[in-house]
Design a protein around this motif. Structure first.
Motif, mmCIF file in Angstrom:
data_model
loop_
_atom_site.group_PDB
_atom_site.id
_atom_site.type_symbol
_atom_site.label_atom_id
_atom_site.label_comp_id
_atom_site.label_asym_id
_atom_site.label_seq_id
_atom_site.Cartn_x
_atom_site.Cartn_y
_atom_site.Cartn_z
ATOM 1 N N SER A 115 -5.378 8.194 -11.272
ATOM 2 C CA SER A 115 -6.708 8.179 -11.721
ATOM 3 C C SER A 115 -7.355 8.825 -12.934
ATOM 4 C CB SER A 115 -7.513 9.013 -10.555
ATOM 5 O OG SER A 115 -7.407 10.422 -10.717
ATOM 6 N N THR A 116 -8.326 8.307 -13.496
ATOM 7 C CA THR A 116 -8.837 8.481 -14.756
ATOM 8 C C THR A 116 -9.297 10.110 -14.919
ATOM 9 O OG1 THR A 116 -9.796 6.310 -14.923
ATOM 10 C CG2 THR A 116 -10.464 8.212 -16.541
ATOM 11 N N ASN A 117 -9.717 10.560 -13.793
ATOM 12 C CA ASN A 117 -10.374 11.947 -14.134
ATOM 13 C C ASN A 117 -9.473 13.058 -13.307
ATOM 14 O OD1 ASN A 117 -12.449 11.402 -15.847
ATOM 15 N ND2 ASN A 117 -13.579 10.671 -14.094
ATOM 16 N N GLY A 118 -8.315 12.348 -12.685
ATOM 17 C CA GLY A 118 -7.332 13.371 -11.823
ATOM 18 C C GLY A 118 -7.763 13.838 -10.493
ATOM 19 N N THR A 119 -6.918 14.487 -9.542
ATOM 20 C CA THR A 119 -7.297 14.880 -8.325
ATOM 21 C C THR A 119 -6.787 16.421 -8.564
ATOM 22 O OG1 THR A 119 -6.685 12.589 -7.398
ATOM 23 C CG2 THR A 119 -6.490 14.781 -5.944
ATOM 24 N N PHE A 120 -7.734 17.256 -7.883
ATOM 25 C CA PHE A 120 -7.357 18.709 -7.875
ATOM 26 C C PHE A 120 -7.544 19.340 -6.648
ATOM 27 C CE2 PHE A 120 -9.167 17.334 -11.971
ATOM 28 C CZ PHE A 120 -8.694 18.082 -12.836
ATOM 29 N N ALA A 121 -6.517 20.094 -6.322
ATOM 30 C CA ALA A 121 -6.527 21.098 -5.102
ATOM 31 C C ALA A 121 -6.730 22.436 -5.491
ATOM 32 C CB ALA A 121 -5.014 21.001 -4.492
ATOM 33 N N GLY A 122 -8.116 22.950 -5.299
ATOM 34 C CA GLY A 122 -8.575 23.984 -5.953
ATOM 35 C C GLY A 122 -8.745 23.914 -7.318
ATOM 36 N N PRO A 123 -8.381 24.797 -8.447
ATOM 37 C CA PRO A 123 -8.608 24.589 -9.635
ATOM 38 C C PRO A 123 -6.996 23.749 -10.349
ATOM 39 C CG PRO A 123 -7.512 26.800 -9.389
ATOM 40 C CD PRO A 123 -7.875 26.269 -8.021
ATOM 41 N N VAL A 154 -11.951 14.949 -6.148
ATOM 42 C CA VAL A 154 -11.589 13.711 -6.948
ATOM 43 C C VAL A 154 -12.999 13.356 -7.731
ATOM 44 C CG1 VAL A 154 -9.952 12.766 -5.164
ATOM 45 C CG2 VAL A 154 -12.370 12.224 -4.740
ATOM 46 N N GLY A 155 -12.821 13.192 -9.198
ATOM 47 C CA GLY A 155 -14.038 13.056 -9.844
ATOM 48 C C GLY A 155 -14.839 14.402 -9.571
ATOM 49 N N GLN A 156 -16.153 14.123 -9.285
ATOM 50 C CA GLN A 156 -17.050 15.283 -9.161
ATOM 51 C C GLN A 156 -17.457 15.276 -7.532
ATOM 52 O OE1 GLN A 156 -17.977 17.264 -11.531
ATOM 53 N NE2 GLN A 156 -16.623 15.891 -12.947
ATOM 54 N N THR A 157 -16.504 14.831 -6.684
ATOM 55 C CA THR A 157 -16.701 14.886 -5.378
ATOM 56 C C THR A 157 -15.594 15.875 -4.849
ATOM 57 O OG1 THR A 157 -17.558 12.520 -5.140
ATOM 58 C CG2 THR A 157 -16.785 13.505 -3.251
ATOM 59 N N GLU A 158 -16.225 16.811 -3.917
ATOM 60 C CA GLU A 158 -15.529 17.628 -3.414
ATOM 61 C C GLU A 158 -15.383 17.273 -1.913
ATOM 62 O OE1 GLU A 158 -14.518 22.570 -3.163
ATOM 63 O OE2 GLU A 158 -16.259 21.536 -3.840
ATOM 64 N N LEU A 159 -14.132 17.253 -1.331
ATOM 65 C CA LEU A 159 -13.982 17.061 0.070
ATOM 66 C C LEU A 159 -13.029 18.211 0.688
ATOM 67 C CD1 LEU A 159 -12.421 13.511 -0.622
ATOM 68 C CD2 LEU A 159 -14.752 13.904 0.416
ATOM 69 N N ILE A 160 -13.321 18.278 2.008
ATOM 70 C CA ILE A 160 -12.498 19.214 2.656
ATOM 71 C C ILE A 160 -11.842 18.552 3.848
ATOM 72 C CG2 ILE A 160 -14.497 19.954 4.203
ATOM 73 C CD1 ILE A 160 -13.562 22.764 4.343
ATOM 74 N N PHE A 161 -10.552 19.086 4.382
ATOM 75 C CA PHE A 161 -9.755 18.580 5.433
ATOM 76 C C PHE A 161 -9.892 19.570 6.434
ATOM 77 C CE2 PHE A 161 -5.539 18.448 7.119
ATOM 78 C CZ PHE A 161 -5.545 17.250 7.902
ATOM 79 N N ALA A 162 -9.853 18.891 7.693
ATOM 80 C CA ALA A 162 -9.746 19.661 8.859
ATOM 81 C C ALA A 162 -9.017 18.739 9.834
ATOM 82 C CB ALA A 162 -10.940 19.854 9.206
ATOM 83 N N VAL A 176 -15.345 8.775 -9.912
ATOM 84 C CA VAL A 176 -14.108 8.499 -9.176
ATOM 85 C C VAL A 176 -13.700 7.162 -9.544
ATOM 86 C CG1 VAL A 176 -13.431 8.076 -6.768
ATOM 87 C CG2 VAL A 176 -14.892 9.952 -7.264
ATOM 88 N N SER A 177 -12.234 7.021 -9.647
ATOM 89 C CA SER A 177 -11.635 5.709 -10.075
ATOM 90 C C SER A 177 -11.626 4.860 -8.876
ATOM 91 C CB SER A 177 -10.125 5.915 -10.439
ATOM 92 O OG SER A 177 -9.945 6.854 -11.339
ATOM 93 N N ARG A 178 -11.591 3.693 -9.137
ATOM 94 C CA ARG A 178 -11.657 2.374 -8.081
ATOM 95 C C ARG A 178 -10.593 2.716 -6.806
ATOM 96 N NH1 ARG A 178 -13.628 -2.616 -8.955
ATOM 97 N NH2 ARG A 178 -11.975 -3.745 -8.186
ATOM 98 N N CYS A 179 -9.328 3.094 -7.355
ATOM 99 C CA CYS A 179 -8.350 3.610 -6.341
ATOM 100 C C CYS A 179 -7.896 5.065 -6.800
ATOM 101 C CB CYS A 179 -7.302 2.560 -6.213
ATOM 102 S SG CYS A 179 -7.575 0.983 -5.464
ATOM 103 N N HIS A 180 -8.589 5.814 -6.195
ATOM 104 C CA HIS A 180 -8.474 7.183 -7.073
ATOM 105 C C HIS A 180 -7.345 8.134 -6.434
ATOM 106 C CE1 HIS A 180 -10.304 10.576 -9.472
ATOM 107 N NE2 HIS A 180 -9.681 11.197 -8.905
ATOM 108 N N ALA A 181 -7.257 8.114 -4.903
ATOM 109 C CA ALA A 181 -6.214 8.902 -4.250
ATOM 110 C C ALA A 181 -5.982 8.433 -2.827
ATOM 111 C CB ALA A 181 -6.639 10.430 -4.313
#
Length: 455
Positions: free
Chosen positions: A80-88, A104-112, A59-64
């Motif tokens: 960001s260096t590795n991008g931000t993905f919504a699904g694929p 973000v990076g290798q971290t997956e987050l869910i919004f509710a 994850v970048s220093r300021c990623h998203a």
């Protein structure tokens, strides 16, 4: 969470819906961690200054960032260096809906969604911070401030001139988590248009004639604290997009600089204008309005809460710096105060009391110590309603016995005097503002004031 703007109107709303969200890490180094999203902009990254700090090396220093907007909750990649993905799908920007997953990076987050109803109960005390009010309207406002202050959301304070909007903004700051940090005030109506940008965002040396040194603006000076934008409706239209950008990105660029600086501030603003009308007239940006009016608090005018006048008067009397032994306000004066329209609201009441102190004998403020203009003023009459001789303080039978020309002159004189008294009170004694509001030349106002021996 498609609509974040929520309004709290005194006397009408006792419950306020706060539209919030929650981000939860469902995969990655920080799996199980959860964060409440209730700010206008929530930054995600590994840098310690972010709102959500992740421990993922990819994850970048300021990623998203997650941005609250009128249209919804927007996820935005910050180069960001590795991008931000919504699904694929890799995204630059994407709106989040409930239960949306993104990576973000290798971290997956869910919004509710995490909506919450806030109950506003009137406080029992009549003194709140530096404000005084025994009325239900003011005690309800005190309860609103106490709950709203803790949210960290942007607040718009509305109300007539002189009602105490800056006191509300200071109370919001003092009751918030930022209370120990700076509180910076900027009056959008008090600075010439060509200097507003420099005052707000700062400037570099040599950016313009007279810029002999670099200087931070109020947003930088308030870092960690609160910026209060008074009379925000007076902000020049060409600068409104720049303010909107600061609110959305939490970054400022000084005049003459190519670099941006991050700022962590809460914004509270105030206006006595109807900004919805200004939006319709093209004088104020709709997107900026909805960014500023996330929470709206309205201050009622003094004439709508006469029960507050006695405790307010006593409080202002105690706080007057040049009070040399005056203990109270006489019953006759209290009766006059109760019947007066107070076009200048609390500011006018304070001015009347402070001006009366040097002319008061004994321990009470009496009728003889009040300005003549107040003693002869007709109580509780809006200027627009002036018309009949009795409304202007002119005895109708006496007028009818005069020749037409003399009667007309007497009524016109009474109208001019009352109009000027109310006009000056409404604008805190500022002749320039009064002249602009009356659409008159300043010299003409000064001439009429001299004619009627006002001030």
């Amino acid at each position: 969470m498609s609509e974040f703007t929520t309004t709290a109107n005194i006397g009408q709303v006792r419950r306020l819906l706060l539209r919030r969200g929650r981000l939860t890490c469902v995969a990655g180094v920080d799996e199980g961690a959860s964060w409440l999203v209730d700010g206008d902009v929530v930054r995600i990254g590994t840098r310690a200054s972010n709102d959500i700090v992740l421990n993922d090396d990819t994850v970048s220093r300021c990623h998203a960032e997650v941005v609250r907007s009128r249209a919804g909750v927007l996820l935005r990649d910050l180069d960001s260096t590795n991008g931000t993905f919504a699904g694929p799908v890799q995204v630059r920007e994407a709106y989040l809906t409930p239960d949306t997953r993104f990576r973000v990076g290798q971290t997956e987050l869910i919004f509710a969604t995490a909506d919450e109803f806030i109950e506003f109960l009137p406080l029992d005390e009549c003194l709140f911070e530096d404000m005084v009010g025994a009325s239900l309207a003011m005690r309800t406002l005190f309860g609103m401030i106490e709950r709203v202050a803790a949210t960290g959301l942007t607040v718009m304070v509305t109300g007539e001139t002189g009602t105490g909007k800056e006191l509300v903004s200071r109370a919001v700051h003092n009751r918030s988590r930022r209370a120990a940090a700076p509180f910076q005030v900027f009056d959008c109506s008090a600075v010439s248009a060509n200097l507003v940008e420099s005052e707000l965002f700062g400037h570099e040396r040599g950016a313009f004639t007279g810029a002999v040194a670099s200087r931070p603006g109020v947003f930088e000076l308030a870092h960690g604290g609160t910026v209060f934008l008074d009379e925000v409706g007076e902000l020049p239209l060409e600068l409104q997009p720049k303010l909107l950008r600061v609110l959305e990105q939490r970054e400022v660029r000084r005049v003459g600089s190519g670099q941006t600086r991050s700022v962590d501030v809460r914004v509270v603003c105030a206006t006595n204008r109807d900004l919805r009308k200004d939006i319709a007239a093209g004088r104020f940006r709709e997107d900026l309005y909805y960014r500023l009016a996330v929470l709206e608090l309205h201050l009622p005018p003094l004439r709508e809460r006469p029960e507050d006048i006695p405790p307010l008067g006593e409080h202002l009397l105690r706080c007057a710096s040049h009070n040399r032994g005056i203990k109270a306000i006489s019953d006759e004066v209290q009766e006059l105060f109760a019947g007066y329209h107070w076009p200048g609201n609390v500011r006018e009441l304070r001015n009347v009391i402070e001006r009366a102190l040097p002319f008061s004998d004994g321990i009470n403020i009496t009728l003889n110590s009040l300005p003549e203009a107040l003693r002869i003023a007709v109580p509780a009459r809006p200027t627009a309603a002036m018309g009949s001789p009795s409304e202007l303080g002119v005895d109708a039978p006496d007028v009818s016995e005069l020749p037409f020309k003399d009667a007309k002159e007497r009524i016109i004189d009474a109208f001019e005097r009352q109009y000027l008294v109310d006009l000056l009170a409404r604008h805190g004694g500022n002749m320039s503002r009064a002249a602009r509001a009356a659409d008159m030349d300043r010299k003409s106002v000064a001439r009429l004031l001299k004619k009627h021996d006002i001030r």
